[in-house]
Motif scaffolding. Structure first.
Motif, mmCIF file in Angstrom:
data_model
loop_
_atom_site.group_PDB
_atom_site.id
_atom_site.type_symbol
_atom_site.label_atom_id
_atom_site.label_comp_id
_atom_site.label_asym_id
_atom_site.label_seq_id
_atom_site.Cartn_x
_atom_site.Cartn_y
_atom_site.Cartn_z
ATOM 1 N N HIS A 11 13.244 9.145 -3.965
ATOM 2 C CA HIS A 11 12.222 10.081 -4.408
ATOM 3 C C HIS A 11 10.824 9.477 -4.260
ATOM 4 N N ASP A 12 10.686 8.210 -4.593
ATOM 5 C CA ASP A 12 9.395 7.526 -4.465
ATOM 6 C C ASP A 12 8.968 7.430 -3.002
ATOM 7 N N VAL A 13 9.921 7.124 -2.134
ATOM 8 C CA VAL A 13 9.632 7.029 -0.701
ATOM 9 C C VAL A 13 9.195 8.400 -0.179
ATOM 10 N N ALA A 14 9.892 9.459 -0.598
ATOM 11 C CA ALA A 14 9.553 10.814 -0.154
ATOM 12 C C ALA A 14 8.141 11.196 -0.607
ATOM 13 N N HIS A 15 7.798 10.820 -1.828
ATOM 14 C CA HIS A 15 6.461 11.121 -2.352
ATOM 15 C C HIS A 15 5.385 10.389 -1.542
ATOM 16 N N LYS A 16 5.598 9.120 -1.257
ATOM 17 C CA LYS A 16 4.639 8.336 -0.473
ATOM 18 C C LYS A 16 4.522 8.887 0.956
ATOM 19 N N LEU A 17 5.664 9.308 1.526
ATOM 20 C CA LEU A 17 5.638 9.891 2.867
ATOM 21 C C LEU A 17 4.831 11.185 2.885
ATOM 22 N N LYS A 18 4.974 11.986 1.849
ATOM 23 C CA LYS A 18 4.231 13.240 1.766
ATOM 24 C C LYS A 18 2.729 12.965 1.732
ATOM 25 N N LYS A 19 2.313 11.999 0.930
ATOM 26 C CA LYS A 19 0.896 11.636 0.847
ATOM 27 C C LYS A 19 0.387 11.104 2.193
ATOM 28 N N ALA A 20 1.168 10.235 2.836
ATOM 29 C CA ALA A 20 0.773 9.688 4.136
ATOM 30 C C ALA A 20 0.677 10.806 5.171
ATOM 31 N N HIS A 21 1.620 11.731 5.144
ATOM 32 C CA HIS A 21 1.624 12.864 6.072
ATOM 33 C C HIS A 21 0.348 13.680 5.913
ATOM 34 N N GLN A 22 -0.048 13.935 4.671
ATOM 35 C CA GLN A 22 -1.271 14.695 4.409
ATOM 36 C C GLN A 22 -2.495 13.975 4.976
ATOM 37 N N MET A 23 -2.580 12.680 4.763
ATOM 38 C CA MET A 23 -3.729 11.919 5.251
ATOM 39 C C MET A 23 -3.754 11.869 6.779
ATOM 40 N N LEU A 24 -2.592 11.621 7.389
ATOM 41 C CA LEU A 24 -2.526 11.525 8.843
ATOM 42 C C LEU A 24 -2.829 12.864 9.512
ATOM 43 N N SER A 25 -2.392 13.957 8.902
ATOM 44 C CA SER A 25 -2.639 15.269 9.496
ATOM 45 C C SER A 25 -4.126 15.633 9.464
ATOM 46 N N LYS A 26 -4.892 14.963 8.610
ATOM 47 C CA LYS A 26 -6.346 15.161 8.572
ATOM 48 C C LYS A 26 -7.068 14.223 9.537
ATOM 49 N N GLY A 27 -6.305 13.369 10.219
ATOM 50 C CA GLY A 27 -6.894 12.457 11.192
ATOM 51 C C GLY A 27 -7.271 11.100 10.636
ATOM 52 N N TYR A 28 -6.901 10.822 9.398
ATOM 53 C CA TYR A 28 -7.231 9.532 8.796
ATOM 54 C C TYR A 28 -6.349 8.429 9.352
ATOM 55 N N ARG A 29 -6.798 7.205 9.176
ATOM 56 C CA ARG A 29 -6.007 6.020 9.510
ATOM 57 C C ARG A 29 -5.321 5.563 8.228
ATOM 58 N N VAL A 30 -4.025 5.270 8.332
ATOM 59 C CA VAL A 30 -3.236 4.887 7.165
ATOM 60 C C VAL A 30 -2.538 3.566 7.452
ATOM 61 N N THR A 31 -2.549 2.683 6.471
ATOM 62 C CA THR A 31 -1.778 1.445 6.560
ATOM 63 C C THR A 31 -0.545 1.604 5.685
ATOM 64 N N LEU A 32 0.634 1.500 6.298
ATOM 65 C CA LEU A 32 1.887 1.523 5.554
ATOM 66 C C LEU A 32 2.278 0.086 5.264
ATOM 67 N N SER A 33 2.507 -0.238 3.994
ATOM 68 C CA SER A 33 2.904 -1.594 3.604
ATOM 69 C C SER A 33 4.176 -1.532 2.782
ATOM 70 N N ILE A 34 5.148 -2.321 3.169
ATOM 71 C CA ILE A 34 6.384 -2.468 2.409
ATOM 72 C C ILE A 34 6.360 -3.876 1.838
ATOM 73 N N GLU A 35 6.457 -3.979 0.518
ATOM 74 C CA GLU A 35 6.342 -5.280 -0.140
ATOM 75 C C GLU A 35 7.630 -5.668 -0.848
ATOM 76 N N SER A 36 7.899 -6.961 -0.852
ATOM 77 C CA SER A 36 8.990 -7.551 -1.630
ATOM 78 C C SER A 36 8.368 -8.382 -2.726
ATOM 79 N N ARG A 37 8.963 -8.339 -3.884
ATOM 80 C CA ARG A 37 8.475 -9.196 -4.971
ATOM 81 C C ARG A 37 8.921 -10.629 -4.730
ATOM 82 N N PRO A 38 8.011 -11.556 -4.830
ATOM 83 C CA PRO A 38 8.422 -12.956 -4.694
ATOM 84 C C PRO A 38 9.382 -13.320 -5.824
ATOM 85 N N GLY A 39 10.529 -13.829 -5.471
ATOM 86 C CA GLY A 39 11.509 -14.225 -6.478
ATOM 87 C C GLY A 39 12.194 -13.061 -7.143
ATOM 88 N N GLY A 40 11.920 -11.843 -6.666
ATOM 89 C CA GLY A 40 12.522 -10.653 -7.264
ATOM 90 C C GLY A 40 13.870 -10.347 -6.659
#
Length: 108
Positions: A11-40
């Motif tokens: 659900h969180d991934v879908a929400h972030k994708l929706k936001k990115a889709h909205q920004m990209l469709s307006k012609g904006y530049r988007v940085t997608l970052s996938i992070e891991s917690r150190p020691g997590g």
């Protein structure tokens, strides 16, 4: 910038994708970052390589879903705890095609 953890729920991934889709469709530049917690990892000890593969798979999945509104993407960059890519969106097509067609109709 869209930042998401490698243990994010669908659900969180879908929400972030929706936001990115909205920004990209307006012609904006988007940085997608996938992070891991150190020691997590919630108690499970995954190797650095396994975490990198997991981040890469999630990033590629997100990029695939954003392809319809993406004009270009830079190379994927991997850091010890982050995998990211910068994507350029496609601006919505305006009346540029109508002006082209009228220019052609003016020519005999």
């Amino acid at each position: 910038q869209v930042i998401i953890g490698d243990n994010a729920q669908p659900h969180d991934v879908a929400h972030k994708l929706k936001k990115a889709h909205q920004m990209l469709s307006k012609g904006y530049r988007v940085t997608l970052s996938i992070e891991s917690r150190p020691g997590g990892g919630g108690g499970s000890r995954q190797s650095r390589g396994e975490l990198a593969k997991k981040r890469m798979a999630l990033l590629k999945q997100m990029m695939k879903e954003l392809t319809p509104v993406t004009s270009s993407a830079q190379n994927i960059v991997e850091d010890p705890h982050t995998t990211h890519v910068q994507i350029q969106g496609m601006a919505a097509k305006s009346d540029d095609t109508s002006t082209d067609s009228t220019a052609e109709s003016d020519n005999p």
